[in-house]
Design an enzyme around this catalytic site. Structure first.
Site, short mmCIF file in Angstrom:
data_model
loop_
_atom_site.label_atom_id
_atom_site.label_comp_id
_atom_site.label_asym_id
_atom_site.label_seq_id
_atom_site.Cartn_x
_atom_site.Cartn_y
_atom_site.Cartn_z
N ARG A 1 -9.90 -9.31 -13.15
CA ARG A 1 -8.59 -8.84 -13.58
C ARG A 1 -7.69 -10.06 -13.78
N ARG A 2 -6.50 -9.86 -14.33
CA ARG A 2 -5.50 -10.92 -14.49
C ARG A 2 -6.09 -12.16 -15.17
N HIS B 1 -8.56 1.62 -11.63
CA HIS B 1 -8.23 2.58 -10.56
C HIS B 1 -6.75 2.96 -10.62
N PHE B 2 -5.88 1.97 -10.77
CA PHE B 2 -4.48 2.36 -10.65
C PHE B 2 -3.85 2.81 -11.96
N HIS B 3 -4.56 2.69 -13.08
CA HIS B 3 -4.02 3.34 -14.27
C HIS B 3 -4.36 4.83 -14.28
N HIS C 1 0.82 -1.21 0.00
CA HIS C 1 0.00 0.00 0.00
C HIS C 1 0.86 1.26 0.00
N TYR D 1 2.12 5.69 -2.27
CA TYR D 1 2.42 7.08 -1.92
C TYR D 1 3.89 7.40 -2.22
FE1 HAS Z 1 -5.21 2.72 -4.52
C1 HAS Z 1 -5.63 -0.71 -4.89
C2 HAS Z 1 -7.40 2.69 -1.88
C3 HAS Z 1 -4.69 6.10 -4.03
C4 HAS Z 1 -2.46 2.56 -6.59
N1 HAS Z 1 -4.24 1.22 -5.55
C5 HAS Z 1 -4.58 -0.11 -5.60
C6 HAS Z 1 -3.66 -0.82 -6.44
C7 HAS Z 1 -2.73 0.11 -6.88
C8 HAS Z 1 -3.13 1.38 -6.33
C9 HAS Z 1 -1.52 -0.16 -7.76
O1 HAS Z 1 -8.61 0.60 0.01
C10 HAS Z 1 -3.76 -2.30 -6.82
C11 HAS Z 1 -2.77 -3.23 -6.22
C12 HAS Z 1 -3.02 -4.62 -6.76
O2 HAS Z 1 -2.41 -4.97 -7.81
O3 HAS Z 1 -3.86 -5.34 -6.21
N2 HAS Z 1 -5.96 4.11 -3.24
C13 HAS Z 1 -6.86 3.91 -2.25
C14 HAS Z 1 -7.19 5.18 -1.59
C15 HAS Z 1 -6.42 6.14 -2.21
C16 HAS Z 1 -5.63 5.47 -3.22
C17 HAS Z 1 -8.14 5.40 -0.47
N3 HAS Z 1 -3.86 4.07 -5.21
C18 HAS Z 1 -3.80 5.40 -4.85
C19 HAS Z 1 -2.65 6.03 -5.47
C20 HAS Z 1 -2.02 5.03 -6.20
C21 HAS Z 1 -2.80 3.81 -6.02
C22 HAS Z 1 -2.28 7.48 -5.30
C23 HAS Z 1 -0.79 5.08 -7.03
C24 HAS Z 1 -0.06 6.14 -7.28
N4 HAS Z 1 -6.33 1.27 -3.60
C25 HAS Z 1 -7.10 1.47 -2.50
C26 HAS Z 1 -7.61 0.16 -2.02
C27 HAS Z 1 -7.10 -0.82 -2.88
C28 HAS Z 1 -6.29 -0.08 -3.85
C29 HAS Z 1 -8.50 -0.12 -0.89
C30 HAS Z 1 -7.32 -2.35 -2.83
C31 HAS Z 1 -8.50 -2.72 -3.64
C32 HAS Z 1 -8.64 -4.20 -3.86
O4 HAS Z 1 -9.77 -4.69 -3.69
O5 HAS Z 1 -7.68 -4.88 -4.25
C33 HAS Z 1 -6.36 7.61 -1.83
O6 HAS Z 1 -5.05 7.99 -1.49
C34 HAS Z 1 -6.89 8.50 -2.89
C35 HAS Z 1 -6.99 9.94 -2.45
C36 HAS Z 1 -7.13 10.86 -3.62
C37 HAS Z 1 -8.05 11.80 -3.75
C38 HAS Z 1 -8.09 12.63 -5.01
C39 HAS Z 1 -7.61 14.05 -4.79
C40 HAS Z 1 -7.59 14.79 -6.07
C41 HAS Z 1 -6.59 15.59 -6.51
C42 HAS Z 1 -6.71 16.21 -7.86
C43 HAS Z 1 -7.25 17.62 -7.78
C44 HAS Z 1 -7.38 18.25 -9.12
C45 HAS Z 1 -6.98 19.50 -9.43
C46 HAS Z 1 -7.14 19.98 -10.81
C47 HAS Z 1 -6.34 20.42 -8.46
C48 HAS Z 1 -9.04 12.08 -2.69
C49 HAS Z 1 -5.38 15.89 -5.69
C50 HAS Z 1 -8.12 21.14 -10.86
C51 HAS Z 1 -9.31 20.67 -11.53
C52 HAS Z 1 -10.51 21.28 -11.52
C53 HAS Z 1 -11.65 20.69 -12.31
C54 HAS Z 1 -10.79 22.46 -10.69
C1 HEM Z 2 -2.08 -4.09 -15.56
C2 HEM Z 2 -2.86 -1.84 -19.79
C3 HEM Z 2 0.53 1.45 -18.69
C4 HEM Z 2 1.08 -0.60 -14.34
C5 HEM Z 2 -2.64 -3.69 -16.76
C6 HEM Z 2 -3.84 -4.25 -17.33
C7 HEM Z 2 -4.05 -3.63 -18.52
C8 HEM Z 2 -3.00 -2.66 -18.69
C9 HEM Z 2 -5.20 -3.89 -19.49
C10 HEM Z 2 -4.71 -5.31 -16.67
C11 HEM Z 2 -4.23 -6.67 -16.96
C12 HEM Z 2 -4.95 -7.76 -16.21
O1 HEM Z 2 -5.44 -7.53 -15.09
O2 HEM Z 2 -5.02 -8.87 -16.75
C13 HEM Z 2 -1.95 -0.80 -19.89
C14 HEM Z 2 -1.80 0.05 -21.04
C15 HEM Z 2 -0.84 0.97 -20.73
C16 HEM Z 2 -0.41 0.71 -19.39
C17 HEM Z 2 -2.60 -0.08 -22.32
C18 HEM Z 2 -0.31 2.10 -21.57
C19 HEM Z 2 -0.38 2.19 -22.85
C20 HEM Z 2 0.88 1.25 -17.38
C21 HEM Z 2 1.71 2.14 -16.60
C22 HEM Z 2 1.84 1.57 -15.36
C23 HEM Z 2 1.12 0.30 -15.38
C24 HEM Z 2 2.28 3.44 -17.10
C25 HEM Z 2 2.60 2.04 -14.16
C26 HEM Z 2 3.53 2.94 -14.16
C27 HEM Z 2 0.34 -1.76 -14.33
C28 HEM Z 2 0.33 -2.71 -13.25
C29 HEM Z 2 -0.57 -3.73 -13.60
C30 HEM Z 2 -1.11 -3.37 -14.89
C31 HEM Z 2 1.13 -2.61 -11.95
C32 HEM Z 2 -0.98 -4.93 -12.75
C33 HEM Z 2 -0.27 -6.17 -13.16
C34 HEM Z 2 -0.82 -7.36 -12.42
O3 HEM Z 2 -2.05 -7.44 -12.17
O4 HEM Z 2 -0.02 -8.22 -12.09
N1 HEM Z 2 -2.15 -2.72 -17.59
N2 HEM Z 2 -1.08 -0.39 -18.92
N3 HEM Z 2 0.54 0.16 -16.61
N4 HEM Z 2 -0.52 -2.19 -15.31
FE1 HEM Z 2 -0.78 -1.29 -17.10
CU CU Z 3 -3.61 0.37 -0.88
#
Ligand code: HAS
Ligand code: HEM
Ligand code: CU
Length: 564
Positions: free
Chosen positions: A448-449, A385-387, A234, A238
């Site tokens: 997924r996967r 979510h994570f893309h 997790h 960050y």
């Molecule tokens: Fe997540 C699963 C909960 C943030 C990445 N997350 C994942 C996985 C990845 C990932 C890679 O609680 C999958 C891992 C796997 O392979 O199984 N995540 C959260 C929560 C947040 C969150 C509560 N995640 C991230 C960030 C990631 C990331 C950041 C990567 C960089 N996530 C989860 C949970 C799972 C999870 C569960 C497990 C789910 C499962 O079932 O497996 C929070 O930190 C998010 C807070 C963010 C906000 C948004 C603030 C918005 C901003 C933009 C403002 C825009 C502006 C532009 C200023 C509240 C800062 C102006 C625009 C105008 C229109 C005015």
């Molecule tokens: C998984 C597409 C770029 C990180 C996946 C999956 C898709 C995908 C469809 C889901 C596969 C599955 O669950 O079977 C793409 C495409 C990309 C892109 C089209 C850009 C053209 C990226 C980038 C990152 C990223 C930039 C991170 C820097 C991951 C990770 C997984 C994933 C961590 C999970 C692998 C796993 O489940 O084991 N991607 N992706 N991808 N992608 Fe990407």
């Molecule tokens: Cu997490």
């Protein structure tokens, strides 16, 4: 001002030394982006897979299965790309901000060790001995090269902390009583958080995976391994986010033509990220057995707290951007938005990444909510979510940074600013489309996967025909994003190999602040980094000891599996 510069404590680096530091960051940056290039090329195969198109038969003997490709994609993008770029970035920026020379020997040692680990893991992935995916859940069993390689990469990623803390200590000695300058503060909190975060994976690697893969132990405990993995897995998100926040807070406002509105609020966001990121890893295990429901409830509450610093960020950054837009002549409710310098690819990348992060963050809050997670867990919702988070908020921000950083580091002009801008929009549109399709398909239960395109076509349609429009969006979005990547890499290499131009040597766009750190209690409290690290460690142990204790007292002994 209490600063009395002591020449013994502070020696300003010479031009030649700065050139060496630039070379160091360039090595990290280019290596990271090379890994990403391979990773992205495989990503598009995965999005077409969901659309029902199986390209793997054409890729023999390079990629033997979908899962070999998916392992490479996850590891190269989520670990190699991020670890390299972040490590270089977090050492270089404080050096420039403090005007100090970093410990260059350690910086290059970090690079060498990380490269060695990467090559070991890459070998094990390319020879198809370790198609265990980037979460490497046992009892799936890969080769020792894979686990030892990942171990080295993680160890290397911790070394920049020493480089940053050493510079901070030197600076503090010469500036007694003054708060750490902002960017150095942000870099140090990121790396301190990562130190505590990495303990989980380090324990998993050293006590479980490494000895098991070397044949020193014969069975493994899958639940204990998963739990230690998510201890790190997790907060690693960050570790991916905070270095992007550094540019969003400390540089983007200036690039957009304005100022950062509040230094103390920025530090508060980073402090909260330090304290709340680490103890919440078990929210990836809401559906795992062997973890008490009360702990899952506590972790739900803690996870919702970790969204708070990002909500603070949303408002602080939106206000900074509004200030910039109004200074540029934007009028009315949203005139500031259109008045932003949208033609500047670096600004567009970062602002569009923020827009995507509104959706990525909202999806995260759904995941965090224990009951709702049961609907989306292990479905395509999660990769969607994570893309939008790591795949866009981190990656697109770093692409945008590249547009000024490469000229800054090399003295070469940005190759085709127009193509750079096109690459940004293509990535944003592609990822948003894949994100929309993935969230939609996930809600309808598409796993997924899954190598779904490997099924006979009628079976694929019987299973997923009802959500085919969503899956088509995943495929189309992936292709659009890949086109964005092609444009991006033309600009990237075009700049690297382009002509030198004295005017190209841009300075780092450190932003001025409206409300500075002077007199702020938050700033004073936040600067006690050792204390906050200790607090975080105590909270982490308070959550993890009850989680781990039943696992340690009731071990599981599973034999390894190789399914490919
Ligand atoms: Fe997540 C699963 C909960 C943030 C990445 N997350 C994942 C996985 C990845 C990932 C890679 O609680 C999958 C891992 C796997 O392979 O199984 N995540 C959260 C929560 C947040 C969150 C509560 N995640 C991230 C960030 C990631 C990331 C950041 C990567 C960089 N996530 C989860 C949970 C799972 C999870 C569960 C497990 C789910 C499962 O079932 O497996 C929070 O930190 C998010 C807070 C963010 C906000 C948004 C603030 C918005 C901003 C933009 C403002 C825009 C502006 C532009 C200023 C509240 C800062 C102006 C625009 C105008 C229109 C005015
Ligand atoms: C998984 C597409 C770029 C990180 C996946 C999956 C898709 C995908 C469809 C889901 C596969 C599955 O669950 O079977 C793409 C495409 C990309 C892109 C089209 C850009 C053209 C990226 C980038 C990152 C990223 C930039 C991170 C820097 C991951 C990770 C997984 C994933 C961590 C999970 C692998 C796993 O489940 O084991 N991607 N992706 N991808 N992608 Fe990407
Ligand atoms: Cu997490």
């Amino acid at each position: 001002m209490s600063a009395v510069l002591s020449p013994t404590a502070l020696s300003v680096p010479t031009t030649q030394e700065i050139a060496g530091e630039k070379k160091m960051l360039l090595a990290f940056w280019v290596t990271g982006f090379l890994a990403l290039m391979v990773g992205i090329a495989i990503g598009v195969l995965q999005s077409t897979n969901y659309a029902g198109i199986d390209l793997y038969p054409y890729l023999q003997p390079f990629l033997k299965s979908y899962y070999q490709g998916l392992t490479l994609h996850g590891v190269l993008n989520a670990f190699v790309f991020t670890f390299f770029t972040i490590s270089g970035w977090l050492m270089y920026l404080p050096a420039r901000e403090l005007k100090l020379k970093p410990m260059m020997g350690l910086a290059w040692f970090t690079y060498g060790l990380m490269l060695l680990g990467t090559l070991m893991a890459a070998y094990a992935m390319f020879d198809n001995s370790s198609s265990v995916l980037y979460t490497f859940y046992p009892p799936l069993e890969g080769s020792p090269w894979f686990y030892l390689g990942i171990t080295l990469v993680v160890v290397a990623s911790l070394l920049p902390l020493a480089v940053v803390l050493e510079m901070r200590a030197r600076w503090k000695k010469a500036h007694p009583g003054e708060p750490t300058p902002l960017v150095t503060f942000m870099s140090a909190t990121t790396l301190l958080m990562w130190l505590l975060a990495a303990l989980g994976a380090a324990m998993e690697a050293v006590f479980l995976l490494d000895p098991w893969s070397l044949g020193l132990t014969h069975t493994i405990d899958p639940l204990l391994a998963r739990t230690l993995f998510w201890w790190t897995g997790h907060p690693i998100v960050y570790y991916w986010l905070m270095p992007g926040y550094i540019t969003i807070y400390a540089m983007l406002p200036r690039q957009a033509g304005g100022k950062l509105v509040s230094d103390p609020l920025t530090r508060l966001a980073f402090l909260l990220l330090l304290v709340f990121s680490v103890p919440v890893g078990t929210h990836h295990q809401y559906t795992d057995p062997g973890i008490a429901p009360v702990i899952k409830g506590v972790v739900t509450a803690l996870t919702l707290s970790v969204a708070i610093p990002s909500l603070i960020t949303a408002f602080t950054v939106a206000l900074s951007l509004e200030y910039a837009g109004r200074r540029r002549g934007g009028k009315g409710l949203m005139g500031w938005w259109t008045a932003l310098p949208w033609k500047d690819a670096s600004v567009a990348a970062q602002v569009l990444a923020l827009v995507s992060f509104i959706f990525g963050g909202a999806g995260g809050i759904v995941n965090a909510s224990w009951q709702l997670d049961n609907v989306v867990h292990n479905t395509l919702w999660i990769p969607a979510h994570f893309h939008l988070t790591v795949g866009t908020m981190t990656t697109l921000v770093f692409m945008g940074v590249s547009f000024w950083l490469l000229p800054h580091l090399t003295g070469r002009r940005l190759y085709s600013p127009k193509l750079a801008l096109a690459s940004v929009w293509l990535w944003f549109i592609g990822m948003m489309t894949w994100g929309l399709g993935g969230h939609w398909a996930g809600m309808d239960g598409v796993p997924r996967r899954s190598w779904v395109s490997g099924l006979p076509h009628d079976q694929y349609m019987r299973l997923y025909g009802a959500v085919h429009p969503a899956l088509i969006l995943v495929g189309i979005g992936g292709v659009i994003a890949m086109l964005g990547a092609v444009a991006f890499y033309i600009v990237f290499f075009g700049t690297l190999f382009g002509r030198k131009d004295a005017k190209a040597m841009v300075a780092i766009p450190f932003a001025e602040v409206i409300a500075g750190p002077q007199g702020s209690i938050i700033v004073r409290i936040a600067d006690r980094l050792g204390f906050w690290t200790l607090v975080t460690l105590i909270i982490t142990l308070a959550v993890y000891i009850p989680v781990l204790w039943p696992m340690i007292t009731h071990p599981i002994h599973a034999p390894g599996f190789v399914l490919w």
